[in-house]
Design a protein around this motif. Sequence first.
Motif, short mmCIF file in Angstrom:
data_model
loop_
_atom_site.label_atom_id
_atom_site.label_comp_id
_atom_site.label_asym_id
_atom_site.label_seq_id
_atom_site.Cartn_x
_atom_site.Cartn_y
_atom_site.Cartn_z
N LYS A 1 -57.81 26.23 -31.88
CA LYS A 1 -57.58 26.26 -30.58
C LYS A 1 -56.42 25.44 -29.95
N GLN A 30 -61.72 23.65 -33.18
CA GLN A 30 -60.88 22.96 -32.57
C GLN A 30 -59.45 22.93 -32.71
N GLU A 59 -53.18 26.86 -28.16
CA GLU A 59 -52.52 26.32 -26.92
C GLU A 59 -51.18 25.68 -26.98
#
Length: 386
Positions: free
Chosen positions: A251, A248, A255
Amino acid sequence: MAWNEPGGGNSNDQDPWGGRRGGGRQGPPDLDEALRKLQDNLNSLFGGRKRSGGDGGAGKGGGVGLLAIGFGLLAALWLYSAVYVVDEQEQAVILRFGKYYETVGPGLNLYFPPIDRKFQDNVTRERAYTKQGQMLTEDENIIEVPLTVQYRVSNLQEFVLNVDQPEISLQHATDSALRHVVGSTSMDQVLTEGREQMAGEVKERLQRFLDTYKTGITVTQVNIQSAAAPREVQEAFDDVIRAREDEQREKNQAEAYANGVIPEARGQAQRIVEDANGYREEVVARAQGEADRFSRLVAEYRKAPDVTRERLYLETMQEMLSNTSKVLVTGEQGQNNLLYLPLDKMIDSRAPAASAVAPSAQAGAAEPASRATVDLQRDLRSRESR
């Protein structure tokens, strides 16, 4: 005269203790005789035989008195147990001959035992119990889920009459509802952010079970605490959780990078589009201006050809000579030609040229108009030569 004074009374008189004075005998009362009379009274009260020689009227009166006292005590005990008080937070259900009779509210009330039975309980107090057990999730993982159920008695009649042990039934229904919800949820949802949603689903399903059973119980809150894996596999679960946290985090970083690069690229693309639109408008406007200028020049040439021709020639020579760094000086009849290089002018003109370089696109845009002017001048020279 006293009864025991000498010569004070008839020898046939009786003393207060029931004995007869005889032979001048004096002394305390006979205790044995008093005990015998008491025993006769008790025998007559409980149906026994009365001793001979006793007073039958006195025994009968004593038995009736004791019987009345006994009945009075029993009535007082019954009245004490029959009168009861219901508090503001309580209700009482009365059964008469084993059948529901009424539900009693707060206040002073009376019922009739043993033909009536009373069940009194608090109907506003919040009650709670905690449960923990191992559950199987949708993705076939075993986890331990602790939860706390808060409830209250909403219908005392149903709570007393419909189910034998309503609180035990509540625990069984909770176990069934929790296993159903956990069995349809993945392990990630149970361990992380899905607990609140699970608690709502368990509460809804549990209340539906209780309403079906008519237990008279209302569930007010279901709290699912932090679930955990069994101790035997806790380390493996911790490794999995850490790996997912790393995933996570990566990610989120990707992003964030995308959110920084994509808007910049879009800005550059928009700037290029705006520059292209500006260049197009500039070229079109310049072309339209040159075309309008040429049209006006033709109109002036038709009015005064000689003057216009001379003016165009001078302007063309001025433009050409101002852009060159070499000057050619010719003598008479083409002799003694001299090439002159103005170095000071060349040095002075180089700096502005380096600092303000015109775009090649603008030069290309002005090229068609200059070419048109050169063509017009060439046409004029050819006409003069004729």
